[in-house]
Design an enzyme around this catalytic site. Sequence first.
Site, PDB file in Angstrom:
ATOM      1  N   GLY A   1       0.735  -1.151   0.028  1.00 61.24           N
ATOM      2  CA  GLY A   1       0.019   0.054   0.062  1.00 61.24           C
ATOM      3  C   GLY A   1       0.943   1.221  -0.076  1.00 61.24           C
ATOM      4  O   GLY A   1       2.049   1.166   0.395  1.00 61.24           O
TER       5      GLY A   1
ATOM      6  N   HIS B   1      -2.471   7.255   7.069  1.00 63.61           N
ATOM      7  CA  HIS B   1      -1.726   8.232   6.331  1.00 63.61           C
ATOM      8  C   HIS B   1      -2.530   9.535   5.895  1.00 63.61           C
ATOM      9  O   HIS B   1      -1.974  10.787   5.920  1.00 63.61           O
ATOM     10  CB  HIS B   1      -0.781   7.665   5.121  1.00 63.61           C
ATOM     11  CG  HIS B   1       0.047   6.723   5.594  1.00 63.61           C
ATOM     12  ND1 HIS B   1       1.344   7.250   6.151  1.00 63.61           N
ATOM     13  CD2 HIS B   1       0.217   5.614   5.160  1.00 63.61           C
ATOM     14  CE1 HIS B   1       2.130   6.193   6.511  1.00 63.61           C
ATOM     15  NE2 HIS B   1       1.557   5.304   5.834  1.00 63.61           N
TER      16      HIS B   1
HETATM   17 NI    NI Z   1       2.488   3.258   5.753  1.00 65.16          NI
END
Ligand code: NI
Length: 185
Positions: free
Chosen positions: A45, A145
């Site tokens: 990811g 994030h």
């Molecule tokens: Ni990460």
Amino acid sequence: MILPIYTYGQPVLRKVAEDITPDYPELATLIENMFETMDHADGVGLAAPQIGLPINLIVITLDPLKDEKPEYAGFNRAYINLHIVEVDDSHIESYEEGCLSLPGIHEPVKRPTRIHVTYLDPDFQPHDEWVDGFLARVMQHEYDHLEGKVFTDRLTPLRKQMVRSKLSSLLKGNFRCGYKVKMKK
Ligand code: NI
């Protein structure tokens, strides 16, 4: 094109990402570059803030898990304007996570196994679905994030204490990894 990955300490990793509109410049190229960057670094990811852009865009590949889970073969998807709208917290699982922005750190993180998300695909078609399993795990990590968080924020106080010196090594540039990075100056 492989882009440098921004590491722990870079201010962009602490920003809340903004949703984008279909006129975002060179979006298809950006998505392609993010896949290439993630694959090159052996990640599953990658969120746009990790390449320095505080926008709501992530890419996920589950293809590397295909030996164990054949249904993940060829799974490469980009998610735009991802939002977790609901969480099923009846099942919480602990699983070891790592992050391309925090090379060398791997720690167990507790997360719900099932989440309700909305997002746009690269054609800006809207989706609204419940996801579970490994996809839900990776999505929540990437969603962090987008919210300006990293996985070590979620560790227990004891585990946090144990990674403190590794985090300060990251800030000082005392680490090795097999891909291009951009550290805080
Ligand atoms: Ni990460």
